[in-house]
Design an enzyme around this catalytic site. Structure first.
Site, short mmCIF file in Angstrom:
data_model
loop_
_atom_site.label_atom_id
_atom_site.label_comp_id
_atom_site.label_asym_id
_atom_site.label_seq_id
_atom_site.Cartn_x
_atom_site.Cartn_y
_atom_site.Cartn_z
N LYS A 197 0.84 -1.21 0.00
CA LYS A 197 0.00 0.00 0.00
C LYS A 197 0.87 1.26 0.00
O LYS A 197 0.65 2.20 -0.77
CB LYS A 197 -0.91 -0.01 1.24
CG LYS A 197 -1.69 1.26 1.45
CD LYS A 197 -2.72 1.47 0.38
CE LYS A 197 -3.33 2.85 0.43
NZ LYS A 197 -4.32 3.05 -0.62
N CYS A 251 -3.89 10.77 0.96
CA CYS A 251 -3.18 9.50 0.75
C CYS A 251 -1.77 9.72 0.24
O CYS A 251 -0.80 9.43 0.91
CB CYS A 251 -3.97 8.64 -0.22
SG CYS A 251 -5.70 8.56 0.22
N1 SAJ Z 1 -1.60 14.71 -9.34
C1 SAJ Z 1 -0.70 15.46 -10.10
N2 SAJ Z 1 -0.32 15.00 -11.31
C2 SAJ Z 1 -0.79 13.81 -11.83
C3 SAJ Z 1 -1.68 13.04 -11.05
C4 SAJ Z 1 -2.08 13.52 -9.82
O1 SAJ Z 1 -0.25 16.53 -9.68
O2 SAJ Z 1 -0.40 13.48 -12.95
C5 SAJ Z 1 -2.03 15.21 -8.01
C6 SAJ Z 1 -3.53 15.48 -7.88
O3 SAJ Z 1 -3.87 16.73 -8.40
C7 SAJ Z 1 -3.73 15.36 -6.39
C8 SAJ Z 1 -2.70 14.31 -5.97
O4 SAJ Z 1 -1.80 14.20 -7.05
O5 SAJ Z 1 -3.42 16.58 -5.74
C9 SAJ Z 1 -3.30 12.94 -5.68
O6 SAJ Z 1 -4.31 12.60 -6.64
P1 SAJ Z 1 -4.43 11.14 -7.27
O7 SAJ Z 1 -5.53 11.15 -8.25
O8 SAJ Z 1 -3.11 10.71 -7.77
O9 SAJ Z 1 -4.72 10.18 -6.04
P2 SAJ Z 1 -5.79 10.13 -4.80
O10 SAJ Z 1 -5.10 10.72 -3.61
O11 SAJ Z 1 -7.12 10.64 -5.15
O12 SAJ Z 1 -5.92 8.53 -4.63
C10 SAJ Z 1 -4.74 7.74 -4.45
C11 SAJ Z 1 -4.79 6.55 -5.44
N3 SAJ Z 1 -3.47 5.89 -5.43
C12 SAJ Z 1 -2.78 5.67 -6.61
O13 SAJ Z 1 -3.17 6.05 -7.68
C13 SAJ Z 1 -1.51 4.91 -6.48
C14 SAJ Z 1 -5.88 5.59 -5.02
O14 SAJ Z 1 -5.86 4.42 -5.84
C15 SAJ Z 1 -5.71 5.18 -3.55
O15 SAJ Z 1 -6.74 4.30 -3.13
C16 SAJ Z 1 -5.79 6.44 -2.71
O16 SAJ Z 1 -4.69 7.28 -3.11
C17 SAJ Z 1 -5.68 6.04 -1.24
O17 SAJ Z 1 -6.71 6.08 -0.55
O18 SAJ Z 1 -4.60 5.61 -0.80
#
Ligand code: SAJ
Length: 397
Positions: A197, A251
């Site tokens: 995780k 997360c």
């Molecule tokens: N972000 C960027 N650039 C990108 C992708 C995302 O700057 O190319 C930023 C987003 O704007 C945001 C942050 O990253 O601020 C996180 O967003 P996210 O969509 O990557 O993830 P979360 O936090 O919504 O969900 C994550 C997911 N983990 C992964 O993709 C590895 C999800 O599957 C998990 O279940 C969740 O964390 C969790 O609960 O751990």
């Protein structure tokens, strides 16, 4: 145990898709009351209808106290303390609450994101209190992986990793999740599942940090970072993520610290990624402040500034741990009398910021700062008459 962003949807889906009888436990009486009334206290599309259905059919009821069951799931928050040390006190409190109810043959599972060794640590606490249960109950770790906003689909279809303290525990947990998960349930041990995780979210944090670092380099080198990444990604083995105004949510911006706290000497890239992603929000705020000063020097009046987006990522209304929100606060604090219009189209009102319609703010502003790439913003036209700071790629092709 825990009816939050993961516990409640898991309870609802296990009841609806798996036909499991669920007691949803939360220490917050208002959450329990709302859940029993069929009102969803979290934001998740399509979930409220499902909640009403399972409450009305009697498959799910909520309570502030755990009841005797056959399986117990710890789905409570694991925040970090001031020094970035993980805080497992909620997992421990939830565990201690179910210890008196445990009986032979029961399953105990931790879903909360936890530092490596937490499952073993909780097993010790259980057997300290109830030594007669040693070897008589099943204990496993099974992290969730769902993306907020797409929980109904992902809870059922994502593969999951299940790590028991022994093989029998892994099997027992697989049987439980098999009732409603259609994805593959991959067996392993508890420590590997815990680390898995943390690895998934740290991997994403590192990849985003790479994109954010590129954005800082490109800004100095007068290169459009969006064009650059698009072109680099044409290579068959390159897949760079998108830069933004930082990394938010509960997360990705948190879990890597669970590795760096326990393995400080080894986790160099993971620690650097956290620093870069945190720095990016600070850098964006400085850019906005500089643009405001430059405008004032040139036009001999303060600019009207539109700050577009408060949510931590596009097309959601979740403002928790949002870098966009931090940037808006920083800019507002440093420029007392400036005319700053705050925009968040997915939220009706906010207790700190007065919100403005996105079109109105865009029209009025001299400086437009794009912080979150919400879909409606993409319909706005580019204007050479405005200073546009596009931190999230609204105008990338
Ligand atoms: N972000 C960027 N650039 C990108 C992708 C995302 O700057 O190319 C930023 C987003 O704007 C945001 C942050 O990253 O601020 C996180 O967003 P996210 O969509 O990557 O993830 P979360 O936090 O919504 O969900 C994550 C997911 N983990 C992964 O993709 C590895 C999800 O599957 C998990 O279940 C969740 O964390 C969790 O609960 O751990």
């Amino acid at each position: 145990m825990g009816l939050g962003y993961i516990g409640l949807p898991t309870a609802i889906i296990a009841a609806k898709e798996g036909g499991v009888d669920i007691v949803g436990v939360d220490i917050n009486p208002s959450v329990v009351e709302q859940t029993n009334a069929g009102h969803l206290h979290i934001i998740e599309p399509g979930m409220e209808e499902m909640l009403r259905e399972v409450v009305n059919s009697g498959k799910l009821h909520a309570s502030t106290k755990p009841e005797v069951s056959d399986a117990y799931f710890m789905v409570v928050p694991t925040p970090f303390k001031g020094n970035h040390e993980p805080d497992v006190s909620y997992v421990e409190a939830a565990t201690r609450a179910v210890i008196p109810l445990l009986k032979e043959g029961d399953l105990y599972v931790i879903e909360s994101t936890s530092p490596v060794g937490t499952t073993e640590q909780m097993a010790k606490i259980i057997f300290n209190e109830r030594p007669e249960l040693e070897g008589q109950i099943f204990i496993a770790y099974c992290p969730e992986r769902v993306l907020p906003g797409n929980v109904i689909y992902e809870l059922v279809h994502n593969d999951r990793v299940i790590g028991g303290l022994d093989e029998a525990s892994t099997k027992k947990a697989q049987e439980f999740y098999g009732q409603f998960v259609k994805g593959t349930l991959h067996p392993t041990n508890a420590r590997t599942a815990e680390m898995c995780k943390l690895t998934e979210n740290s991997s994403r944090d590192v990849q985003i940090a790479f994109a954010n670092e590129l954005s800082l380099i490109c800004d100095k080198a007068s290169i459009n970072v969006w064009d650059l990444i698009n072109l680099a990604n044409k290579h068959p083995r390159v897949n760079i993520l998108q830069p933004g105004c930082g990394v938010g949510g509960h997360c990705i911006a948190v879990d890597p610290y669970f590795i760096t706290a326990d393995f400080p000497a080894e986790s160099k890239i993971i620690a650097a990624a956290r620093e870069i992603n945190n720095y990016k929000a600070f850098w964006c705020a400085e850019k906005v402040k500089n643009a405001m000063l430059e405008f004032e020097l040139k036009h001999h009046r303060k600019p009207v500034v539109a700050m577009m987006g408060l949510a931590f990522k596009p097309d959601i209304d979740d403002l928790r741990e949002s870098p966009a929100k931090q940037i808006v606060s920083r800019v507002m604090q440093s420029c007392n009398n400036a005319d700053i219009l705050v925009v968040e189209p997915n939220v009706k009102s906010h207790n700190v910021f007065k919100l403005t319609d996105y079109r109105e703010a865009y029209d009025k502003a001299d400086i437009v700062v794009f912080l979150t790439a919400h879909k409606p913003f993409k319909s706005l036209p580019w204007s050479d008459d405005k200073v546009i700071l596009d931190f999230c790629g609204i105008f990338k092709k």
